[in-house]
Motif scaffolding. Structure first.
Motif, PDB file in Angstrom:
ATOM      1  N   ALA A 159       0.843  -1.208   0.000  1.00 59.09           N
ATOM      2  CA  ALA A 159       0.000   0.000   0.000  1.00 59.09           C
ATOM      3  C   ALA A 159       0.871   1.248   0.000  1.00 59.09           C
ATOM      4  CB  ALA A 159      -0.932  -0.021   1.208  1.00 59.09           C
ATOM      5  N   GLY A 160       1.975   1.221   0.768  1.00 60.16           N
ATOM      6  CA  GLY A 160       2.869   2.377   0.807  1.00 60.16           C
ATOM      7  C   GLY A 160       3.427   2.702  -0.566  1.00 60.16           C
ATOM      8  N   LEU A 161       3.809   1.657  -1.272  1.00 56.82           N
ATOM      9  CA  LEU A 161       4.366   1.854  -2.614  1.00 56.82           C
ATOM     10  C   LEU A 161       3.341   2.494  -3.551  1.00 56.82           C
ATOM     11  CD1 LEU A 161       6.688   1.349  -4.613  1.00 56.82           C
ATOM     12  CD2 LEU A 161       5.784  -0.973  -4.948  1.00 56.82           C
ATOM     13  N   LEU A 162       2.127   1.981  -3.515  1.00 56.97           N
ATOM     14  CA  LEU A 162       1.122   2.483  -4.465  1.00 56.97           C
ATOM     15  C   LEU A 162       0.636   3.890  -4.085  1.00 56.97           C
ATOM     16  CD1 LEU A 162      -0.582   2.180  -6.939  1.00 56.97           C
ATOM     17  CD2 LEU A 162      -2.147   0.690  -5.654  1.00 56.97           C
ATOM     18  N   TYR A 163       0.345   4.117  -2.807  1.00 56.89           N
ATOM     19  CA  TYR A 163      -0.067   5.478  -2.407  1.00 56.89           C
ATOM     20  C   TYR A 163       1.068   6.476  -2.673  1.00 56.89           C
ATOM     21  CZ  TYR A 163      -4.407   3.874  -0.162  1.00 56.89           C
ATOM     22  OH  TYR A 163      -5.655   3.357   0.074  1.00 56.89           O
ATOM     23  N   GLY A 164       2.302   6.012  -2.456  1.00 55.73           N
ATOM     24  CA  GLY A 164       3.439   6.892  -2.736  1.00 55.73           C
ATOM     25  C   GLY A 164       3.490   7.290  -4.203  1.00 55.73           C
ATOM     26  N   ALA A 165       3.249   6.322  -5.081  1.00 55.31           N
ATOM     27  CA  ALA A 165       3.276   6.615  -6.517  1.00 55.31           C
ATOM     28  C   ALA A 165       2.156   7.576  -6.894  1.00 55.31           C
ATOM     29  CB  ALA A 165       3.156   5.311  -7.307  1.00 55.31           C
ATOM     30  N   ILE A 166       0.984   7.380  -6.280  1.00 61.74           N
ATOM     31  CA  ILE A 166      -0.153   8.275  -6.571  1.00 61.74           C
ATOM     32  C   ILE A 166       0.166   9.686  -6.076  1.00 61.74           C
ATOM     33  CG2 ILE A 166      -2.556   8.763  -5.951  1.00 61.74           C
ATOM     34  CD1 ILE A 166      -2.855   5.605  -5.734  1.00 61.74           C
ATOM     35  N   ASP A 167       0.572   9.774  -4.822  1.00 59.91           N
ATOM     36  CA  ASP A 167       0.832  11.094  -4.226  1.00 59.91           C
ATOM     37  C   ASP A 167       2.023  11.788  -4.898  1.00 59.91           C
ATOM     38  OD1 ASP A 167      -1.256  10.583  -2.510  1.00 59.91           O
ATOM     39  OD2 ASP A 167       0.021  10.016  -0.805  1.00 59.91           O
TER      40      ASP A 167
ATOM     41  N   ALA B 270     -10.406   5.015 -20.351  1.00 54.42           N
ATOM     42  CA  ALA B 270     -10.533   3.864 -21.253  1.00 54.42           C
ATOM     43  C   ALA B 270      -9.156   3.382 -21.710  1.00 54.42           C
ATOM     44  CB  ALA B 270     -11.406   4.223 -22.448  1.00 54.42           C
ATOM     45  N   ALA B 271      -8.291   4.324 -22.061  1.00 59.53           N
ATOM     46  CA  ALA B 271      -6.938   3.943 -22.491  1.00 59.53           C
ATOM     47  C   ALA B 271      -6.170   3.284 -21.346  1.00 59.53           C
ATOM     48  CB  ALA B 271      -6.185   5.175 -22.991  1.00 59.53           C
ATOM     49  N   PHE B 272      -6.339   3.824 -20.134  1.00 56.86           N
ATOM     50  CA  PHE B 272      -5.633   3.243 -18.987  1.00 56.86           C
ATOM     51  C   PHE B 272      -6.059   1.790 -18.777  1.00 56.86           C
ATOM     52  CE2 PHE B 272      -4.860   2.203 -14.585  1.00 56.86           C
ATOM     53  CZ  PHE B 272      -3.632   2.782 -14.320  1.00 56.86           C
ATOM     54  N   LEU B 273      -7.366   1.558 -18.861  1.00 56.32           N
ATOM     55  CA  LEU B 273      -7.861   0.195 -18.624  1.00 56.32           C
ATOM     56  C   LEU B 273      -7.412  -0.753 -19.733  1.00 56.32           C
ATOM     57  CD1 LEU B 273     -11.391   1.049 -17.251  1.00 56.32           C
ATOM     58  CD2 LEU B 273      -9.553  -0.166 -16.036  1.00 56.32           C
ATOM     59  N   GLN B 274      -7.483  -0.288 -20.963  1.00 54.29           N
ATOM     60  CA  GLN B 274      -7.109  -1.139 -22.083  1.00 54.29           C
ATOM     61  C   GLN B 274      -5.615  -1.474 -22.029  1.00 54.29           C
ATOM     62  OE1 GLN B 274      -7.737   0.771 -25.820  1.00 54.29           O
ATOM     63  NE2 GLN B 274      -7.964  -1.159 -26.956  1.00 54.29           N
ATOM     64  N   GLU B 275      -4.804  -0.461 -21.801  1.00 52.37           N
ATOM     65  CA  GLU B 275      -3.362  -0.695 -21.817  1.00 52.37           C
ATOM     66  C   GLU B 275      -2.896  -1.493 -20.597  1.00 52.37           C
ATOM     67  OE1 GLU B 275      -1.016   2.823 -22.687  1.00 52.37           O
ATOM     68  OE2 GLU B 275      -2.565   3.568 -24.048  1.00 52.37           O
ATOM     69  N   SER B 276      -3.531  -1.252 -19.458  1.00 54.14           N
ATOM     70  CA  SER B 276      -3.118  -2.016 -18.276  1.00 54.14           C
ATOM     71  C   SER B 276      -3.457  -3.489 -18.461  1.00 54.14           C
ATOM     72  CB  SER B 276      -3.755  -1.446 -17.009  1.00 54.14           C
ATOM     73  OG  SER B 276      -5.169  -1.480 -17.089  1.00 54.14           O
ATOM     74  N   GLU B 277      -4.639  -3.757 -19.016  1.00 60.27           N
ATOM     75  CA  GLU B 277      -5.003  -5.165 -19.237  1.00 60.27           C
ATOM     76  C   GLU B 277      -4.038  -5.810 -20.224  1.00 60.27           C
ATOM     77  OE1 GLU B 277      -9.172  -5.987 -19.354  1.00 60.27           O
ATOM     78  OE2 GLU B 277      -8.867  -7.988 -20.227  1.00 60.27           O
TER      79      GLU B 277
ATOM     80  N   MET C  39     -10.394   4.230 -10.883  1.00 59.21           N
ATOM     81  CA  MET C  39      -9.665   2.966 -10.794  1.00 59.21           C
ATOM     82  C   MET C  39      -9.640   2.470  -9.350  1.00 59.21           C
ATOM     83  SD  MET C  39      -8.771   2.755 -13.921  1.00 59.21           S
ATOM     84  CE  MET C  39      -9.207   4.025 -15.129  1.00 59.21           C
ATOM     85  N   ARG C  40      -9.363   1.203  -9.214  1.00 63.45           N
ATOM     86  CA  ARG C  40      -9.188   0.609  -7.888  1.00 63.45           C
ATOM     87  C   ARG C  40      -8.255  -0.585  -8.020  1.00 63.45           C
ATOM     88  NH1 ARG C  40     -14.204  -2.093  -4.723  1.00 63.45           N
ATOM     89  NH2 ARG C  40     -14.559  -2.740  -6.886  1.00 63.45           N
ATOM     90  N   ALA C  41      -7.248  -0.616  -7.174  1.00 63.35           N
ATOM     91  CA  ALA C  41      -6.364  -1.782  -7.110  1.00 63.35           C
ATOM     92  C   ALA C  41      -6.560  -2.445  -5.755  1.00 63.35           C
ATOM     93  CB  ALA C  41      -4.909  -1.358  -7.285  1.00 63.35           C
ATOM     94  N   SER C  42      -6.992  -3.689  -5.771  1.00 58.63           N
ATOM     95  CA  SER C  42      -7.166  -4.407  -4.508  1.00 58.63           C
ATOM     96  C   SER C  42      -5.914  -5.222  -4.237  1.00 58.63           C
ATOM     97  CB  SER C  42      -8.410  -5.297  -4.577  1.00 58.63           C
ATOM     98  OG  SER C  42      -9.558  -4.471  -4.668  1.00 58.63           O
TER      99      SER C  42
ATOM    100  N   VAL D 159       2.453  -5.032  -7.392  1.00 59.19           N
ATOM    101  CA  VAL D 159       2.337  -3.589  -7.159  1.00 59.19           C
ATOM    102  C   VAL D 159       3.487  -2.858  -7.844  1.00 59.19           C
ATOM    103  CG1 VAL D 159       2.060  -1.803  -5.408  1.00 59.19           C
ATOM    104  CG2 VAL D 159       1.183  -4.110  -4.982  1.00 59.19           C
ATOM    105  N   GLU D 160       4.654  -3.465  -7.823  1.00 60.68           N
ATOM    106  CA  GLU D 160       5.788  -2.870  -8.540  1.00 60.68           C
ATOM    107  C   GLU D 160       5.473  -2.757 -10.035  1.00 60.68           C
ATOM    108  OE1 GLU D 160       9.349  -4.373  -5.511  1.00 60.68           O
ATOM    109  OE2 GLU D 160       8.855  -5.572  -7.284  1.00 60.68           O
ATOM    110  N   ALA D 161       4.881  -3.807 -10.582  1.00 57.59           N
ATOM    111  CA  ALA D 161       4.531  -3.773 -12.010  1.00 57.59           C
ATOM    112  C   ALA D 161       3.475  -2.699 -12.276  1.00 57.59           C
ATOM    113  CB  ALA D 161       4.028  -5.149 -12.450  1.00 57.59           C
ATOM    114  N   LEU D 162       2.522  -2.573 -11.366  1.00 59.21           N
ATOM    115  CA  LEU D 162       1.469  -1.563 -11.534  1.00 59.21           C
ATOM    116  C   LEU D 162       2.052  -0.152 -11.476  1.00 59.21           C
ATOM    117  CD1 LEU D 162      -1.433  -0.498 -11.683  1.00 59.21           C
ATOM    118  CD2 LEU D 162      -1.663  -0.968  -9.223  1.00 59.21           C
TER     119      LEU D 162
END
Lengths: 362, 362
Positions: free
Chosen positions: A272-280, A311-318, A334-337, A347-350
């Motif tokens: 969670a720290g990694l992902l919130y850090g990337a967002i912030d 739409a592009a984010f979802l398509q490219e991430s998939e 978006m939501r990452a569980s 999470v690193e890949a995301l």
């Protein structure tokens, strides 16, 4: 295709080691010459497996002896209704803390069986923060206090168990964060969790209930709804979800091998720290609107700065092997569980993909 | 060990072809890179699979368009309680035909939600025959008539659908003989079946309900118990048992490939005929006490002429790869369950073993 990184909110990712073992023994389980799904739940082999699963869960969560552990059906939603049936008499009321979609639904479904007192709510804050403990208007005569420690849709989480005193039992829907870290079970009267996030496949509910609460009369109901009957029958009042119980048992073993809930707490904090850090740290390219003190370690919401990019984010991430990042339809975005079975590498890949996407679509 | 012949009464044998396919795609289902258990039930892939399963069941059973098909949880036992909640008002009564353990239990669990009228019972005959149709004391104002077409413990089965007229809907617990042969669904108001005998793993209930019955008010209850809500939400009011639904879908495909319920009827008649023939032709070494007109094709009871031989019979049969022949504890003796997934070869092996055992222990 090869295995993807799966951020589904539920039914959610399972540990590959668990799936591989289930695959290996799917046709011949435990030397029986038949699948675990083809075994009588009253047979010796199944009963031994079921008891081991309970023992492993008790070890993982340090469940005190005066609590029963039940393996039930119906999803958390059925127990939104069944809990008041069991714990409240026809004239009782119960306190509900409403901190997001699921706690609101728990309160609403309970209404058929108990007088619901919404003792606190953060609806006016769009559930972006938790209702402060000193705002809770608890009724000392309530049959119980219900809350939802983690809200999967709104992405808010209680990081401590609220103090509601000892007189009124605390009931918690732990569907989305059970086993994600240490928890003092003795603080609760009843814990329940749909399995499909941190435990196993859907169709199974794990419940931990203080035994004195099994003595409550509740309201008149058929035996099959009465927790005391399930407890007396070791959760085999009728045929349980045997496959779900088995998969849960494999997950409990896997958790013990990983170092238990303490190791999970470290891992989940890091993810969670990694992902919130990337967002912030994205200079507003990605945004999470939740009060930092209430951010969920399990379900990380984020919006792109421009919804035209969704739409592009979802398509490219998939296409990049990052599955199920679409946010709940109620909120969009978006939501990452990040449940236990989602590894740090996912999470690193995301995070890498998010940075790359921002550069390409900047 | 290698695969055995499995005569379990439930959870019961599944078709090897179904298990092998589930095994192959356990970690990567339908090109998704994840298990079917790891998919959101709201995702396109899962919804398409779920719809196909329903379409295949409709084709197999020729379900008329004015019937809804539901995929639920809780086992048949929960629906013993939930059916009266949905179909009967607080002052209504319902007729129950009691022909064995399960129909007696259905009547007993219903008692919390409807005035139960036992319209006929064969208890006085130890459930060795069916209550004759002309003995049924049906109430024309009943909310419904409930019966259990096959009794797994007592080994009795209705071989025709009883005529109860058109005014009162007929409700049937088909858990143990659904899809075992052709059935005119239009004769019923509601059919329900726990999956773990003829459909798939435990933890799933399939229900077929005439749509006009979804309009009944029933009694006050939480939404999660209301069949009309499940129907309106395509059985995704909350997270369904996704693995169970998937396995059921694979079984329905397998049944279509086998020639459907007509082929199953031929096979089941042949299997039961072979085993009852061996029992009746054993000069009393083996005995089945059930009225021949009421004998179950699905669950064949038999006793050895001397109960002192039971332990040896069970031990030697298991060593010979014949699993789960022990009778229900309420009756003792032996029981061979011959659901769709049990092939003729299994019954041939059992009959050969029985003859051999009789010669050796004569």
């Amino acid at each position: 295709m090869s295995r993807v990184w799966n951020f589904s909110a539920g039914p959610a990712a399972l540990p590959p080691a668990v799936l591989e073992r289930a695959q290996r023994e799917l046709l011949d389980w435990n030397g029986s010459g038949a699948s675990v799904m083809e075994q009588s739940h009253r047979g010796k082999r199944f009963i031994a497996m079921a008891a081991q699963a309970e023992a492993d869960l008790r070890a993982l969560m340090e469940v005190p002896a005066d609590y029963a552990v039940l393996f039930l059906q119906g999803g958390a939603t059925q127990h939104f209704a069944q809990i008041p049936m069991n714990l409240a008499g026809p004239d009782d009321s119960a306190d509900y803390i409403v901190s997001g979609h699921w706690s609101a639904k728990a309160a609403s479904e309970a209404g058929a069986y108990v007088r619901v007192n919404v003792a606190a709510s953060s609806a006016a804050d769009d559930y972006l923060k938790l209702p402060p403990r000193d705002s809770w208007r608890l009724d000392p005569r309530a049959a119980y206090v219900h809350y939802t420690p983690n809200e999967t849709i709104h992405g808010v989480e209680f990081h401590d168990v609220p103090d509601v005193g000892d007189a009124v039992p605390l009931v918690a829907d732990l569907s989305s964060n059970i086993l994600s870290g240490p928890l003092d079970v003795s603080r609760f009267g009843l814990i329940y969790a749909g399995a499909q996030k941190n435990i196993g496949p859907s169709g199974l509910v794990v419940m931990i209930i203080r035994r004195d609460l099994l003595q409550r009369a509740g309201r008149p109901m058929a035996r099959i709804f009465r927790y005391a009957e399930h407890a007396a029958a070791d959760s085999m009042l009728n045929t349980p979800n045997t496959w779900g119980w088995y998969l849960a048992g494999l997950t409990f073993q896997w958790l013990l091998e990983q170092g238990g809930v303490a190791a999970m707490a470290d891992l989940n904090r890091a993810k969670a720290g990694l992902l919130y850090g990337a967002i912030d740290g994205s200079d507003g390219y990605y945004r999470n609107p939740v009060d930092p003190a209430a951010r969920s370690r399990m379900n990380v919401r984020f919006d792109l700065h421009d919804t035209a990019l969704d739409a592009a984010f979802l398509q490219e991430s998939e296409a990049a092997g990052l599955l199920a990042l679409k946010g709940h339809k109620a909120l969009g975005g978006m939501r990452a569980s990040l449940y236990n079975a989602v590894p740090l590498a996912a999470v690193e890949a995301l995070v890498e993909f998010m940075g790359d996407f921002a550069r390409r679509h900047g």
